[in-house]
Each structure stands twice: as C-alpha cells, then as structure tokens.
Design an enzyme around this catalytic site. Structure first.
Site, PDB file in Angstrom:
ATOM      1  N   GLU A  60       0.822  -1.203   0.000  1.00  0.00           N
ATOM      2  CA  GLU A  60       0.000   0.000   0.000  1.00  0.00           C
ATOM      3  C   GLU A  60       0.861   1.259   0.000  1.00  0.00           C
ATOM      4  O   GLU A  60       0.491   2.279  -0.594  1.00  0.00           O
ATOM      5  CB  GLU A  60      -0.939  -0.004   1.202  1.00  0.00           C
ATOM      6  CG  GLU A  60      -2.025  -1.070   1.163  1.00  0.00           C
ATOM      7  CD  GLU A  60      -1.508  -2.456   1.571  1.00  0.00           C
ATOM      8  OE1 GLU A  60      -2.249  -3.431   1.411  1.00  0.00           O
ATOM      9  OE2 GLU A  60      -0.345  -2.561   2.049  1.00  0.00           O
ATOM     10  N   PRO A 269      11.256 -13.254  -1.811  1.00  0.00           N
ATOM     11  CA  PRO A 269      10.152 -13.530  -0.880  1.00  0.00           C
ATOM     12  C   PRO A 269       9.417 -12.249  -0.504  1.00  0.00           C
ATOM     13  O   PRO A 269      10.018 -11.165  -0.439  1.00  0.00           O
ATOM     14  CB  PRO A 269      10.868 -14.133   0.340  1.00  0.00           C
ATOM     15  CG  PRO A 269      12.204 -14.595  -0.172  1.00  0.00           C
ATOM     16  CD  PRO A 269      12.563 -13.632  -1.256  1.00  0.00           C
ATOM     17  N   MET A 310      15.819  -4.379   0.505  1.00  0.00           N
ATOM     18  CA  MET A 310      14.552  -3.653   0.589  1.00  0.00           C
ATOM     19  C   MET A 310      14.515  -2.531  -0.449  1.00  0.00           C
ATOM     20  O   MET A 310      15.522  -1.886  -0.724  1.00  0.00           O
ATOM     21  CB  MET A 310      14.383  -3.067   1.996  1.00  0.00           C
ATOM     22  CG  MET A 310      14.221  -4.123   3.086  1.00  0.00           C
ATOM     23  SD  MET A 310      12.758  -5.182   2.829  1.00  0.00           S
ATOM     24  CE  MET A 310      11.447  -3.975   3.033  1.00  0.00           C
TER      25      MET A 310
END
Length: 423
Positions: A60, A269, A310
């Site tokens: 989101e 993942p 990340m």
C-alpha cells in the site's frame, strides 16, 4: 455486532494482540520497537491541519507513493502524515519520503487511542488506502468533522461477504465515509450493497495503472547484467512469493536448469522475516545461491539470486527477461501484476488472483498475462518465452498497452480529494 461490542471484544483481545506482537518479534525484531506508538503514546511531534494518509504495509505504501507526491505538489503548504501498521511499511515510507512527510504507526482501533492520535495530528482530511476499514478511527474522525476518503478502494466478493456478516458494524461505518473511490464498477456495487451512501461512491479506477517508472532503471539494470557478464544468460524472476510457493518455484527452476544450465532465478520472498529461511531452502535443495544484500556480483556458477534487499523490487524486475508474480500459486490473492508489465516484461502468475481480478482480466484478455498451475507449467512457460522472442514481445507490448489505456485514475482521485479539502 455493533461498534460498542466490537470495541469491547477488541479490548478483551489485547493480551492476544500482545502475544502476536511478541511472536512476530521473534522472527522480525522490529515488531518489538515503537510499541507505545501502537497505543498513541510516545507519538512524534506532528504538525496539525494537514492530510493524514494511512497505508497498512509495503504494498500500500508503494501504491500510495504517486498520490503522496501529487498531494505534496498540489498542496505544498499542508503537512502530510503517513501511517502504517508494519515495520517493513515504516521502512519503505521513510526510504521513499524521508523527512518530507510526518510518520508514525497507526494506533490500534481503540476509541481512546484513535482519539489521542487525532488530537495530536488534527488533520483536515483523512485518506485510507485500499480497504483498511477501522470503525473507531473512522467514527472519531466523523465526530471531529474530518472527512475520510477510501482511496483506490477494492473489495473482493469474499471480503464483501465477510463484511456483510457484520452489517450492524459495517453499514454505520461506511455511512461515515465522505468518499469511496473504487477501482471498478463491480466493487462500487459491493460497497453500495453493504450500505455505503450512493453519493459518496465514485469509480475512479486503479492508481496502480499510473505507475511511473524511472527512465534510467532499465539502463542501470542492463549495466549490472553486463558487469555480471550475464547479458546472454536467461534470467527470470519470481517476486513476492509466499510460504509454500518458494518450493514450487525452485522445483520449476530445477527443471529449467536441466535444459538451460546457465539460467538464473531471482527469487524475492514477500516478507523480510522469511529471507533467511528461504535462503536455507535454496541451499538445502543444492542450488548455488547468492544474496543480493551482500552486494556481491553474481558469478557464472550462481543459480539463484535471493532478492533480500529492501526497496529494489522494480530494479530486480528490470534485471529479468520473464516475471512471475507470487501470492498466486497459493491462495493469497496475488500481488501487483502491473509493475513488471510497466517494465515491459512478459508476466506469469498462478490462478489465485482474487485481489486483482479486474487487472488480471484485462491483462489476460490483452494477451499480456500467462497463468500457470504448478511447477511443470511454470517451467514450461518460462522456457517457452525464452525460446519464442516474438511471443515474448507480443506479451510485453500488450502489457504496456493495457497500462496506457487505463491511466488517469490518479487525477480523478485527486479531484475527489480536492472537493473534500475545499478552497
């Protein structure tokens, strides 16, 4: 169940909530930090009279990024407060915006916690991404005259049935929303059936179609493949995979290696707390695996690159020739199919796409999406797309055409939010 009973049950569940946090902290230590924020204590200083936007987690937050940037450009005088519920979402927000936004965790949906948060933030407008419906937060906003907009809203048939079981809670909550900007007409009808006011439901489309790709991303990816001496290697990516899916992906990759021993799989993942266990899974299956987080160059003998960094998913997509989007071989509902499509990649997925039915249908109808049922299918489709460059090019172009045809949702959403903010 009405809101008062819901609140009572939520208070009674606090010991279970604390236990869940502790269990999650064992795998992801960040869950043990900033706990006071989850109860509206130790909140950071927040400038009032701005826009509060809630994005529950990483997905989101990424989807909200173009909206947040557009709001900053359109209302530079208004502070923007962005909340989330997960450490990974928090890291993503801070990586994307730094000090450009105010940030904290959204407190749990307890009336007193919601009140403390709103008394601190005092926003002029609340924007909730997708379908994070919290009755007490919404009610506390309504009590203060703060309009609440549900942005890029989606509601699957399954979710609608779930909300429908609690209409005494759901209907008053939806009635307190000032705008429900939904992605499709089918979702609009589901919200109306649950009791939303017709005058506040608008079909604006999905802002995910308005994805803007950094013009230099493809060039940087090509340069890295050149540095790896992997320009001629067949490379595919399996992104946002869930537990139970990695095994299927690795089984497919082993089949591919039997005929293409130089093939490289980029395995990403979905949840960071699974990085170590997926790495061990790769090693246990005898696959030579390098971790992206080490920064080391991929060697010719590496068979898997574990995407355990990340904020790099788009870049990792750009490195690959073919993209499989996870959460779809297990009954999770799928993840964003448009990111690889926007990068011009042929897109594959499993059959479980109930979170993205409309997007999946458009891509499938255009010939931009291939669906697979398991390891054999996946291996066969990846190999076929390498063998058939003309088919790969057709899928690539079809995906780009679908994106172009559906853009404009962000402007429609901004127009609705502008009406709520007023002059």
């Amino acid at each position: 169940m009405n809101r008062h009973l819901y609140t009572l049950l939520l208070h009674l569940a606090l010991p279970l909530i604390a236990l869940r946090l502790a269990l999650r902290a064992r795998k992801a230590p960040a869950y043990a930090r900033r706990i006071k924020e989850r109860f509206s204590f130790a909140l950071p200083p927040l400038k009032p009279d701005g826009i509060w936007l809630h994005a529950v987690s990483v997905g989101e937050s990424i989807a909200a990024a173009p909206l947040i940037r557009a709001l900053q450009a359109r209302y530079p005088e208004l502070p923007i407060t962005v909340t989330c519920m997960t450490p990974t979402g928090s890291e993503r927000i801070q990586a994307l915006f730094g000090d450009g936004v105010q940030h904290c965790y959204l407190p749990y949906d307890l009336p007193w916690a919601a009140a403390r948060f709103l008394n601190r933030a005092r926003p002029r407008l609340a924007v909730v991404m997708e379908t994070e419906l919290w009755p007490n937060h919404i009610h506390q906003c309504a009590r203060r005259g703060i309009p609440v907009a549900l942005a890029n809203a989606r509601l699957s048939e399954r979710s609608a049935r779930g909300y429908g079981r609690f209409k005494r809670l759901t209907t008053p909550m939806l009635a307190e929303l000032a705008l429900i900007a939904v992605q499709t007409q089918a979702e609009a009808e589901r919200f109306l059936a649950l009791g939303a006011r017709r005058d506040c439901v608008e079909v604006t489309g999905s802002i995910k179609f308005d994805l803007q790709i950094d013009a230099g991303l493809a060039q940087r990816a090509a340069e890295l493949r050149r540095a790896w001496q992997a320009e001629q290697r067949p490379v595919w990516i399996a992104a946002s995979t869930h537990a139970g899916e990695d095994e299927i992906v690795l089984a497919a990759h082993r089949q591919i290696l039997a005929s293409r021993p130089d093939a490289l799989l980029i395995l990403v993942p979905r949840h960071p707390e699974r990085f170590d266990s997926v790495h061990q899974l790769c090693l246990h299956q005898g696959l030579t695996t390098r971790r992206r987080s080490t920064g080391e160059a991929v060697a010719s003998g590496d068979q898997v690159l574990l995407g355990d960094s990340m904020g790099e998913l788009l870049f990792l997509y750009a490195l690959a020739d073919v993209a499989f989007v996870g959460g779809s071989l297990v009954a999770n509902g799928g993840h964003n199919l448009l990111e690889p499509a926007a990068l011009g990649k042929p897109v594959l997925s499993g059959p479980h796409l109930f979170n993205f039915l409309e997007i999946a249908a458009q891509l499938r109808e255009a010939g931009a999406l291939g669906e697979v049922q398991g390891a054999d299918d996946l291996a066969g489709e990846v190999a076929a797309l390498w063998r058939e460059p003309a088919r790969s090019e057709r899928m690539r172009q079809a995906g780009l055409n679908v994106l172009k045809a559906n853009q404009g949702a962000l402007e429609r959403l901004l127009a609705g939010l502008g009406r709520l903010l007023g002059p």
